[in-house]
Design a protein around this motif. Structure first.
Motif, short mmCIF file in Angstrom:
data_model
loop_
_atom_site.label_atom_id
_atom_site.label_comp_id
_atom_site.label_asym_id
_atom_site.label_seq_id
_atom_site.Cartn_x
_atom_site.Cartn_y
_atom_site.Cartn_z
N GLU A 203 4.18 34.20 3.02
CA GLU A 203 5.08 34.85 3.97
C GLU A 203 6.43 34.14 4.02
O GLU A 203 6.51 32.92 3.87
CB GLU A 203 4.45 34.84 5.37
CG GLU A 203 3.14 35.62 5.45
CD GLU A 203 3.35 37.12 5.29
OE1 GLU A 203 4.48 37.57 5.51
OE2 GLU A 203 2.38 37.81 4.93
N SER A 215 6.14 41.44 2.12
CA SER A 215 5.29 42.11 3.09
C SER A 215 4.76 43.44 2.54
O SER A 215 3.58 43.76 2.69
CB SER A 215 6.08 42.35 4.38
OG SER A 215 5.31 43.06 5.32
N ASN A 218 2.19 42.71 -0.14
CA ASN A 218 0.91 42.28 0.47
C ASN A 218 0.15 43.49 1.01
O ASN A 218 -1.08 43.56 0.89
CB ASN A 218 1.17 41.27 1.58
CG ASN A 218 1.52 39.89 1.05
OD1 ASN A 218 1.16 39.53 -0.07
ND2 ASN A 218 2.22 39.11 1.85
#
Length: 457
Positions: A203, A215, A218
């Motif tokens: 992150e 993000s 992911n």
């Protein structure tokens, strides 16, 4: 071309264009200022010349001459040269020249000579000496101005070259710093083990583009991982379900070969094997149909379909197979009034499969109790079909996964099924831009609502 190289190239080109435009602007401004300043200087000289000549009828070379290649001329009213200082005779003062001078009374001109690199400048005016019109003309070469202009041009050219080089280096450093987070993401992605998707990118604290990409990636990894796990579970469950009837068939046939000595025994074994084979065929067909819909959903041909006629046809099919099964079909007033004109745009075979799966489940899990069907206009552009049973219902823990392939309710017991009906139904409804909702309470029954858009040709 890499984005980094595009950024550097674009940065250099844009900066170069702006610098060149600014340099041209400076050069043009200086050139205009040089020309104006020189003409102002010539104007002062020629005014001084006419003043002295007006008082003395003569000119002094020592007083007037101070500009490179400066020449002074005085012509009478007949355009005859009467006085001159340092004449270069490099310009022809013809009738056309004096015609322009008479029209303007102050005439600026410039001309090219054989010995000078740049043009010489001149200024001519008309004045009156003792009441008689005469003409004063001065020409000169702005050597200092041209030398400064050349120096400025050289400074601008070499300055731009050096600045472009520095901008290219700055652009490279800037792109390196700006894209460093993205390069780090690329290295992390390249290090991913293809055999294990249960990972995530680190992150980012800064809310920049790299953090957004990380993000999103992911999230994509999580969806892919869920899909892979779902496929693995699907394959495992399908293999197990297929293996069960196949193993049963194999066992029945082996037993029949060894122990059946009469026709009756062999017939009984064949019937058992046939039932197990039918289960395997049913499961295989459902798997193939699900796979087909997932792969060609965008190629399915949609046509206007009368939903009421389709549901009545489905009910008739079940009544033909089981006369004891009861159905309660209710059509709301709003739908009944417009039913002859209401159609949906869809594939009739697929819609029949989807609604049949819902009704089949209602029949299977309600042990022959009456099935309630309700058709109504949910909105002016949406039809709602409710299928309600009073059967065993669905446990609340199963409602969230009921659409997953090969997933069955925990309370289905020994009821035959493979957990593909609702999966197939939902995909068909999705293809038709509709939606499906399920409400259920254990031991009280289930209500399945299907919403489909009307077709307005």
């Amino acid at each position: 071309m890499l984005i980094k190289n595009k950024i550097i190239l674009g940065f250099v080109l844009l900066s170069s264009v702006l610098m060149v435009m600014f340099s041209v602007y400076i050069y043009v401004i200086y050139e205009n200022d040089r020309e104006k300043s020189f003409y102002d200087r010539l104007k002062q000289k020629i005014d001084y010349t006419t003043e002295i000549y007006d008082k003395h009828d003569t000119l002094s070379e020592k007083v007037i001459t101070s500009i490179p290649e400066q020449s002074e001329y005085v012509f009478d009213h007949n355009k005859k040269k009467i006085f001159f200082i340092n004449p270069t005779n490099d310009f022809d003062f013809d009738n056309n020249f004096f015609h322009n001078l008479d029209a303007k009374e102050e005439y600026r001109f410039h001309y090219k000579t054989a010995v000078d690199q740049h043009e010489k400048d001149g200024l001519a005016i008309a004045f009156f000496n003792k009441g008689i019109k005469k003409y004063a003309i001065i020409t000169a070469y702005n050597r200092n101005g041209y030398e400064m202009l050349y120096s400025l041009k050289s400074i601008l050219i070499f300055g731009n070259i050096i600045l472009v080089f520095l901008i290219a280096i700055s652009g490279y450093l800037l792109s390196y710093v700006a894209l460093k987070p993205l390069n780090k993401l690329v290295h992390e992605i390249e290090a991913i083990n293809p055999n294990s998707l249960n990972i995530k990118l680190s992150e980012r604290k800064n809310n920049d583009e790299a953090a957004i990409v990380a993000s999103s990636f992911n999230g994509l990894l999580a969806k892919i991982n869920a899909l892979v796990e779902n496929q693995r579970s699907f394959i495992s469950y399908a293999s197990h379900e297929l293996r069960t009837p196949l193993a049963a068939i194999s066992g029945i046939l082996e037993t029949s070969i060894k122990y059946d000595k009469d026709v009756a025994g062999m017939k009984n074994s064949s019937e058992q094997a046939s039932k197990e084979l039918e289960k395997a065929i049913t499961l295989t067909n459902e798997l193939l149909q699900l796979s087909k819909i997932e792969s060609v959903d965008s190629q399915i041909k949609l046509m206007p379909v009368n939903l009421l006629e389709l549901i009545i046809d489905i009910i008739d099919n079940y009544k033909n197979r089981n006369q004891q099964q009861e159905f309660d079909l209710f059509i709301s007033d709003g739908y009944a009034i417009e039913s002859n004109n209401i159609t949906i745009l869809g594939n009739e075979d697929l819609l029949k499969t989807a609604l049949s799966n819902i009704i089949d489940n209602a029949i299977k899990y309600s042990d022959g109790k009456k099935i309630f069907l309700r058709i109504e206009m949910n909105t002016s552009e949406e039809i709602k079909v409710n299928v309600i049973d009073k059967g065993i219902g669905i446990e609340s823990v199963d409602l969230n996964v009921i659409y997953n392939p090969m997933t069955r309710g925990t309370n289905t017991g020994k009821k035959e099924g493979y957990g593909l009906g609702l999966t197939l139904t939902k995909k068909i409804i999705d293809i038709h831009k509709g939606r499906i909702e399920i409400k259920s309470k254990p031991e009280q029954g289930t209500e399945v609502s299907v919403f489909l858009l009307t077709h307005n040709p």
